[in-house]
Design an enzyme around this catalytic site. Structure first.
Site, PDB file in Angstrom:
ATOM      1  N   SER A 274      49.519   2.046  -3.531  1.00 53.90           N
ATOM      2  CA  SER A 274      49.375   3.477  -3.796  1.00 53.90           C
ATOM      3  C   SER A 274      48.006   3.921  -3.318  1.00 53.90           C
ATOM      4  O   SER A 274      47.036   3.163  -3.358  1.00 53.90           O
ATOM      5  CB  SER A 274      49.524   3.755  -5.300  1.00 53.90           C
ATOM      6  OG  SER A 274      49.081   5.052  -5.623  1.00 53.90           O
ATOM      7  N   ARG A 313      87.144  21.952  27.115  1.00 49.04           N
ATOM      8  CA  ARG A 313      85.757  21.505  27.095  1.00 49.04           C
ATOM      9  C   ARG A 313      85.051  22.172  25.920  1.00 49.04           C
ATOM     10  O   ARG A 313      85.106  23.380  25.775  1.00 49.04           O
ATOM     11  CB  ARG A 313      85.044  21.883  28.409  1.00 49.04           C
ATOM     12  CG  ARG A 313      83.616  21.352  28.559  1.00 49.04           C
ATOM     13  CD  ARG A 313      83.600  19.830  28.734  1.00 49.04           C
ATOM     14  NE  ARG A 313      84.539  19.395  29.746  1.00 49.04           N
ATOM     15  CZ  ARG A 313      84.294  19.383  31.072  1.00 49.04           C
ATOM     16  NH1 ARG A 313      83.124  19.773  31.520  1.00 49.04           N
ATOM     17  NH2 ARG A 313      85.209  18.959  31.915  1.00 49.04           N
TER      18      ARG A 313
END
Length: 408
Positions: A274, A313
């Protein structure tokens, strides 16, 4: 500048192993379009559509082509895809003699879809290989702690006892089952070669033969023959990757819980610290695995959204797939790499497991269940890895010699 991974320096390298990412990078994706063009020229020649001189000129141009990722990326803006500028540059190199052998009868989606299939198959193969190393660690933990009592927990509460070996075996099973789904989806990825509207009209009457020859050259499935707007192959792969990420996240979440200060049953070999609390020993690798895996469902959902591929498409739906599925492979690979880091050398506190038991009743069929899972995990029986235990040590000796992890 060529970047060798898929996304960014932080996202890739912070995940640990970048082997998968390097196989699905922009450079690999665009390079696979060129690979498609060369294989297509050879397929067309083998089927009699090109003469020997046309084929030779086309292949010579392709072999001499120098891909510039940044340039192609800039040129892609005009046509909204990278196959157009690549084909244009290759045709210019091939000249009049070889132009027929460049992009022969193909449309840009043929080149892009096949290129994506090629990089996905390579990236997924590397991902499965890496995951097998994690599964071996879990198999070892299952065997070594088959008799170690541990509290079972249901709905967030202590339940009947089991063994830590069975916990690890259950982790193995969910990971193994998920990997099998990814392997199946990858094996079914097909070649794409249909021409402008999927009729193979430009190379008729050779079209179907060229298609099947191209699939053979690239070692891809030949069916469905045309899937321009049938996006099941990619949606299936995306779904399976999300399942694998979910399996990883389940294991990582268990590790985080069992590593909590008040539980104290597990501890990563190199826990995270930490910036403000020096006493912390966070299960950082498991936490990172959870973070990467948590992104997978959203990316898979994008692929499901993209199944709305209109007419012949997709308008935007197809374009959304290119980065999304590559990113999904990447985050799953990073999640798996951090899970491996979490499990590799993990400390097992047998004393804490015993102290946390609220009931000392029988553990039932734990031994049989563990053995059944190990027997079914066929992917662990890979002969070429038998002599390579570099990835399953150093945790073995440490685990055998200690009943609990060392507290510093």
């Amino acid at each position: 500048m060529t970047y060798p991974y898929s996304r960014s320096t932080y996202s890739d390298i912070a995940g640990g192993d970048t082997a998968v990412h390097s196989l699905i990078s922009d450079e690999q994706f665009l390079g696979a379009i060129v690979e498609f063009e060369k294989s297509l020229a050879t397929a067309a020649y083998d089927c009699g559509y090109l003469t020997e001189s046309e084929h030779a000129a086309a292949v010579s141009a392709i072999d001499s082509y120098e891909l510039d990722v940044e340039e192609i990326s800039q040129l892609s803006a005009a046509g909204a895809n990278p196959a157009i500028p690549i084909a244009k540059q290759l045709k210019a190199l091939a000249g009049e003699e070889g132009i027929k052998g460049i992009h022969t009868g193909a449309t840009s989606q043929d080149a892009i879809d096949t290129a994506l299939v090629l990089v996905f198959k390579r990236g997924v193969a590397e991902l499965i290989d890496a995951t097998s190393h994690t599964m071996r660690i879990l198999a070892g933990l299952s065997e070594l702690f088959a008799d170690t009592p541990a509290v079972g927990r249901t709905l967030g509460q202590a339940a009947q006892p089991m063994t830590f070996g069975l916990i690890a075996a259950n982790w193995l099973q969910v990971l193994h089952d998920a990997c099998q789904e990814v392997e199946r989806a990858s094996a079914l990825l097909p070649v794409q070669y249909g021409g402008a509207t999927g009729t193979l009209a430009a190379t008729h009457p050779y079209g179907v033969k060229i298609h099947d020859k191209l699939a053979n050259i690239l070692k891809l499935e030949s069916h469905p023959r045309v899937w321009h707007t049938n996006r099941v192959p990619f949606a299936r792969l995306a779904s399976s990757l999300a399942v694998l990420a979910g399996a990883i996240r389940k294991i990582a979440g268990d590790i985080v819980f069992m590593s909590a200060t008040e539980v104290g049953e597990l501890r990563e070999a190199t826990p995270g610290g930490s910036s403000s609390m020096p006493h912390k020993a966070n299960p950082a690798a498991a936490i990172a695995a959870d973070g990467y895996a948590r992104r997978a469902p959203g990316l898979a959902n994008t692929m499901l959204e993209a199944m709305d591929s209109r007419m012949q498409r997709g308008t935007g739906s197809w374009h959304a797939e290119w980065a999304s599925l590559r990113e999904l492979v990447a985050v799953t690979a990073s999640a798996q790499a951090r899970l491996f880091a979490s499990l590799n050398g993990i400390g097992i506190n047998k004393e804490a497991m015993e102290n946390n038991l609220l009931d000392t009743g029988a553990v039932g069929h734990a031994q049989e269940l563990i053995q059944d899972i190990l027997n079914r995990a066929e992917s662990l029986q890979d002969p070429h890895r038998e002599d390579d235990c570099s990835y399953c040590t150093p945790w073995q000796d440490a685990v055998r010699d200690s009943n609990k992890f060392t507290k510093e």
